[in-house]
Design a protein around this motif. Structure first.
Motif, short mmCIF file in Angstrom:
data_model
loop_
_atom_site.label_atom_id
_atom_site.label_comp_id
_atom_site.label_asym_id
_atom_site.label_seq_id
_atom_site.Cartn_x
_atom_site.Cartn_y
_atom_site.Cartn_z
N GLU A 1 -4.28 2.00 -3.12
CA GLU A 1 -4.57 1.08 -4.23
C GLU A 1 -5.07 -0.27 -3.75
O GLU A 1 -4.81 -1.30 -4.37
CB GLU A 1 -3.30 0.89 -5.09
CG GLU A 1 -2.74 2.15 -5.70
CD GLU A 1 -3.66 2.73 -6.78
OE1 GLU A 1 -4.63 2.05 -7.16
OE2 GLU A 1 -3.41 3.87 -7.23
N ILE B 1 -6.80 -2.56 -6.25
CA ILE B 1 -5.91 -3.24 -7.20
C ILE B 1 -5.09 -4.31 -6.50
O ILE B 1 -5.00 -5.46 -6.96
CB ILE B 1 -4.99 -2.21 -7.89
CG1 ILE B 1 -5.82 -1.23 -8.73
CG2 ILE B 1 -3.95 -2.92 -8.76
CD1 ILE B 1 -5.01 -0.11 -9.34
N ARG C 1 0.83 -1.21 0.00
CA ARG C 1 0.00 0.00 0.00
C ARG C 1 0.86 1.26 0.00
O ARG C 1 0.56 2.24 -0.71
CB ARG C 1 -0.92 -0.01 1.22
CG ARG C 1 -1.91 1.14 1.26
CD ARG C 1 -2.70 1.15 2.56
NE ARG C 1 -1.87 1.47 3.71
CZ ARG C 1 -2.33 1.60 4.96
NH1 ARG C 1 -3.63 1.41 5.20
NH2 ARG C 1 -1.52 1.90 5.95
N THR D 1 1.33 6.50 -6.98
CA THR D 1 0.11 7.10 -7.53
C THR D 1 -0.50 8.17 -6.65
O THR D 1 -1.35 8.96 -7.12
CB THR D 1 -0.96 6.02 -7.77
OG1 THR D 1 -1.39 5.48 -6.50
CG2 THR D 1 -0.41 4.89 -8.63
N GLY E 1 2.19 1.86 -3.33
CA GLY E 1 1.12 2.42 -4.16
C GLY E 1 0.93 3.90 -3.92
O GLY E 1 0.74 4.67 -4.87
#
Length: 463
Positions: free
Chosen positions: A337, A340, A326, A333, A329
């Motif tokens: 996430e 995903i 995480r 980003t 992620g």
């Protein structure tokens, strides 16, 4: 000394049951640590006195009999579901919030139950399998207007299951030629007593059925074992992970020869085969379909699958490797996430099961249980949500192996409750990191470094 241990344990458990709020984290940690010290000393000094430990096991559970769980709110939803069934509702088709938001109160003490379970639980459909629902309904029959009365009914079922686990576990340990006092690493473990008997988590009932199924399978009674295994799945879904691991056990198991040598009835211990494996899976599948049948509807399938999916795509608690993923992620980003990342958890789990199924020897009951232990461990390591009571499955499996990392984890898991020390119930990731640092250190040492364990782990199937 036995009198001292008995008195100290009863006092500590009584304080835990009747004089503790989960936000009192200092008292929580101290009581838990003291209980583990007494537990360890008890087994160290009196492991040879089986009857004494049996008495302790029962008495310490009875201490909780009239206590309202103080570390978990789930029991309020148990009571709600049971009373819904008695009122003629399918609990899988309605959320508590759908009634309360409209000012409807379909069961006795509806408002109190709704407030007790919390808005998160109340806003989702139930995901508890049918055997649990039956027990919920029985509690509603005997105590339809008393929350404490329902709690007592649940607790009687869980204590009875633990006693059954004690008996069956001893028989299986004898069959595997392991020390019978090993069962008390589970039965007398403060984590088990508090999370199952104290907080009313039904892992104890699932474990009883799972252990009984393994014992029956070890005895050559695969048909009865399949029915009992299905009951285990219908309490908690986690045993579904183990189904692939039975492949080698049925195809290359030579256990029947050992049983015949020990004087068992050869007619009940005929060699296992691929045909019997298919029958084993078939009985499990049919039994579960029959158990779910009374609740079946198209909405049920959608609601149930959606609720189970939340554990992969929405909920986060006390995770380890997932929190690292995480964070990566977030860095890449700027967003969480989980939706995903959660999609890869089932894939990694399936990949792990395939490795354990085809590349590790699972031809004896001991080897099978070790593979089960690793399957659940890896699943927990990568999961997004690990509530403390989940570890009960690891602890019971470890009893039949040389591995102690589940016992260590059952001790440090109490740190996860420190999330409730603040009003926002937010986790301190440094505390979670410390918990898993300890767990992974012991895991790596036992699996990859300690010689006698490495020999057990890497019994790879010869091609």
């Amino acid at each position: 000394m036995p009198v001292f241990f008995a008195f100290a344990s009863v006092v500590l458990y009584a304080l835990f049951a009747y004089d503790l709020v989960r936000t009192e984290y200092t008292k929580l940690i101290i009581l838990y640590a003291l209980l583990f010290v007494v537990f360890y000393q008890l087994l160290k000094r009196h492991s040879g006195n089986f009857k004494l430990l049996v008495i302790f096991s029962i008495v310490l559970r009875v201490v909780f009999l009239l206590a309202t769980p103080n570390l978990s709110q789930d029991f309020y939803r148990f009571i709600w579901d049971g009373r819904m069934i008695l009122e003629g509702f399918n609990p899988y088709l309605f959320t508590p919030e759908s009634f309360i938001s409209m000012g409807q109160f379909p069961v006795a003490q509806a408002q109190e139950l709704y407030q007790g379970m919390g808005t998160l639980n109340a806003s989702h459909f139930t995901n508890y399998p049918p055997v649990k629902q039956i027990i919920f309904m029985i509690a509603a029959i005997f105590s339809g207007k008393s929350i404490l009365g329902s709690v007592v009914v649940f607790r009687v079922f869980i204590i009875a299951a633990d006693i059954g686990t004690l008996y069956v576990g001893k028989k299986l340990l004898e069959g595997l030629k392991l020390p019978v006092h090993n069962i008390f690493w589970f039965i007398l473990n403060p984590f088990i007593i508090i999370e199952l008997t104290g907080n009313l988590h039904f892992e104890g009932i699932m474990i009883f059925f799972l252990l009984l199924s393994l014992y029956l399978l070890h005895s050559g009674k695969w048909k009865t074992a399949a029915v009992i295994f299905a009951l285990s799945v219908s309490v908690k879904l986690i045993p579904l992970l183990f189904l692939p691991l039975f492949l080698q056990y049925f195809l290359k198991n030579n256990q029947s020869i050992d049983l015949v040598k020990n004087g068992s009835n050869s007619s009940s211990t005929s060699p296992l085969s691929f045909t019997k494996l298919i029958g084993f899976y078939g009985i499990i599948g049919i039994t579960n379909l029959l158990l779910f049948a009374p609740f079946y509807s198209s909405e049920f399938i959608y609601n149930y699958s959606k609720t189970v999916g939340l554990w992969f795509s929405t909920f986060e608690f006390n995770a380890s490797l997932y929190y690292i993923a995480r964070e990566i992620g977030y860095r890449l980003t700027g967003y969480n996430e989980i939706a995903i990342i959660g999609k890869y958890i089932p894939l990694i789990t399936i990949f792990t099961l395939l490795i354990l199924t085809f590349f590790r020897k699972n031809t004896t009951t001991k080897q099978l249980i070790v593979s089960m232990l690793f399957a659940v461990s890896i699943y927990f390591f990568i999961s997004t949500t690990i509530h403390p009571w989940y570890l009960a499955t690891l602890v019971i499996l470890s009893v039949f192996t040389n591995y102690k990392f589940p016992l260590v984890w059952s001790f440090v898991i109490i740190l996860s409750y420190l999330a409730y020390a603040n009003s926002g119930n937010t986790e301190n990731l440094w505390i979670i990191a410390f918990e898993y640092l300890v767990v992974y250190a012991v895991f790596i040492w036992e699996v990859f470094i300690k010689k006698d364990h490495r020999e057990a782990v890497f019994q790879i199937k010869k091609c």
